[in-house]
Structures are given as C-alpha cells and as structure tokens.
Design an enzyme around this catalytic site. Structure first.
Site, PDB file in Angstrom:
ATOM      1  N   GLU A  44     -12.893  -0.091  -0.858  1.00 30.00           N
ATOM      2  CA  GLU A  44     -12.573   0.787   0.263  1.00 30.00           C
ATOM      3  C   GLU A  44     -13.005   2.224   0.024  1.00 30.00           C
ATOM      4  O   GLU A  44     -13.121   2.680  -1.121  1.00 30.00           O
ATOM      5  CB  GLU A  44     -11.062   0.773   0.532  1.00 30.00           C
ATOM      6  CG  GLU A  44     -10.531  -0.540   1.068  1.00 30.00           C
ATOM      7  CD  GLU A  44      -9.061  -0.457   1.409  1.00 30.00           C
ATOM      8  OE1 GLU A  44      -8.662   0.434   2.180  1.00 30.00           O
ATOM      9  OE2 GLU A  44      -8.302  -1.286   0.885  1.00 30.00           O
ATOM     10  N   ARG A  57       0.821  -1.214   0.000  1.00 31.73           N
ATOM     11  CA  ARG A  57       0.000   0.000   0.000  1.00 31.73           C
ATOM     12  C   ARG A  57       0.855   1.264   0.000  1.00 31.73           C
ATOM     13  O   ARG A  57       0.394   2.328  -0.419  1.00 31.73           O
ATOM     14  CB  ARG A  57      -0.947  -0.019   1.199  1.00 31.73           C
ATOM     15  CG  ARG A  57      -1.997  -1.115   1.097  1.00 31.73           C
ATOM     16  CD  ARG A  57      -2.780  -1.281   2.369  1.00 31.73           C
ATOM     17  NE  ARG A  57      -3.741  -0.210   2.595  1.00 31.73           N
ATOM     18  CZ  ARG A  57      -5.015  -0.231   2.205  1.00 31.73           C
ATOM     19  NH1 ARG A  57      -5.489  -1.265   1.537  1.00 31.73           N
ATOM     20  NH2 ARG A  57      -5.829   0.768   2.481  1.00 31.73           N
TER      21      ARG A  57
END
Length: 229
Positions: free
Chosen positions: A172, A54
């Site tokens: 998300e 990420r």
C-alpha cells in the site's frame, strides 16, 4: 519510465470506494483516513475485522501513528481486498458488504503527485496487518520495497515455492490523514453504465472535465451465487 521489471514512473496509485460515497467525497474535496471519516460514508465496503486491526497496527516510521490514520492506496488494481469483496458477494456471505466490486470506483493518482505536493506518506511492502510487513517514508526505497513484477501479474495467489505472494500483492501507499482530490489524475469503473453514472455524479458536483475510463480488467466481476450461512 523504467523497464518491465522495476517501478514505473509515474507510479500510479489507486483508492477504491463505493459510488454512493462519491457525493460526500466530492463535497469535502478530499478523502479522509478511516479514523477521521466518521459518518461520511454512505456505503462501507470494508470488513469490520480488517478495519479494527488497522486501528491498532502501528506505523513504525514517521509520521507514525496507526494505519487507520492514513488514506490507503494500492499500487495495482485487482487487489486481494477487492478479490475478497467480489468473492463474498459471489458467495452471499452473511454479515459482509453484499454488493460486490461492480459499484466500486477507482480514484487514481500517482506517487509523484503526492510527493510533489509535500504530503506525508508511508509505503508498505505488503498487507499492513501482517507483522512482518515493512514500511518506509522514503521515495528512493520504493524501488526495492515493493515487489513490482508481482504487482503486474494477474494471478497472485500463494504457491508452495512462494507462500508470501498474497501479502506482498497487498502493498500500500498510505497518505497521512487526508488526500485532496485535486491530486487525482482520473477515475476508473467496470462498465460503460457505471461510467455514465459516475459522470452524472461528477456533473452534479459541478465537475464536467474529469477523466473517467472503463477498465473491466481492473475488476473481478463475480456473479452472485448461493447464499451461505
């Protein structure tokens, strides 16, 4: 509110963290993105490999940057990430966070609250680490970007007919840099014992009127099994 197929309004979003992290979070009055959180976390439940990915996964739309520069929220409970945490606890997987999902607390807000507060945010249509995942910063795009029917299903594993279900189930809502706690609508925990513990933590921080709900259906609750190398 929409019908059972599309996006519901208000659209709940949820971030989970270990209950031991709550005192520092409450003291700061906000959640921080992984890239900014530093040593604030008492117990880190995230996997090292996922966090590393990420940090280098670019967000291809404004405000840009990398996924780790955003506070992550899911649109539904029982996410693939929570499943991984619960299973690794069950299996006693070496080198992973060992505590399972029972000590995890959901911090719940809504898309509408974040948007009204004029915070910068981006939504994804699935797992942010996947190369084919799409992103958008536009509220109107949420209707078609996210697979809302899938998010309401309890079983979301891939099938022969649809091998992309797990990725889409991990959609998300990413809030850039920080998320102020005054945008929360409440908290959710797995058991009455955790509710009582959380209320004590909140009271210690001078917070006595927060909404805390027991939601065992938001968890997996797998029991610890044999330790595996």
């Amino acid at each position: 509110m929409t019908g059972p197929v599309g996006r519901r309004k208000p659209t709940l979003i949820m971030h989970f963290t270990h209950i031991e992290n709550l005192p520092a979070i409450l003291d700061a009055g906000r959640l921080f993105a992984d890239a900014l959180v530093g040593q604030r976390l008492a117990t880190n439940v995230g996997a090292v490999d996922i966090k590393a990915s990420r940090r280098v996964r670019a967000v291809p739309c404004p405000p840009g940057g990398f996924v780790a520069q955003y506070v992550p929220f899911y649109f539904a409970p029982r996410s693939p990430m929570m499943y991984r945490i619960a299973r690794e606890h069950q299996q006693g997987k070496v080198g992973r966070y060992p505590g399972g999902d029972d000590p995890l607390v959901y911090l719940v807000s809504s898309v509408e609250r974040v948007h009204k507060a004029d915070l910068a945010w981006v939504a994804s249509d699935g797992n942010c680490a996947a190369t084919l995942t799409r992103f958008s910063p536009l509220l109107d795009d949420l209707a078609d970007l996210v697979d809302w029917p899938l998010l309401r299903e309890r079983v979301w594993r891939d099938t022969t007919e649809d091998p992309d279900r797990v990725r889409r189930r991990a959609a998300e809502f990413l809030v850039h840099r920080e998320f102020p706690l005054d945008l929360l609508v409440g908290y959710a925990v797995r058991t009455p014992e955790r509710r009582d513990q959380l209320r004590r933590v909140l009271a210690d921080a001078g917070i006595i009127d927060q909404y805390v709900r027991v939601r065992p259906d938001w968890y997996y609750g797998f029991q610890r099994g044999e330790v595996q190398e």
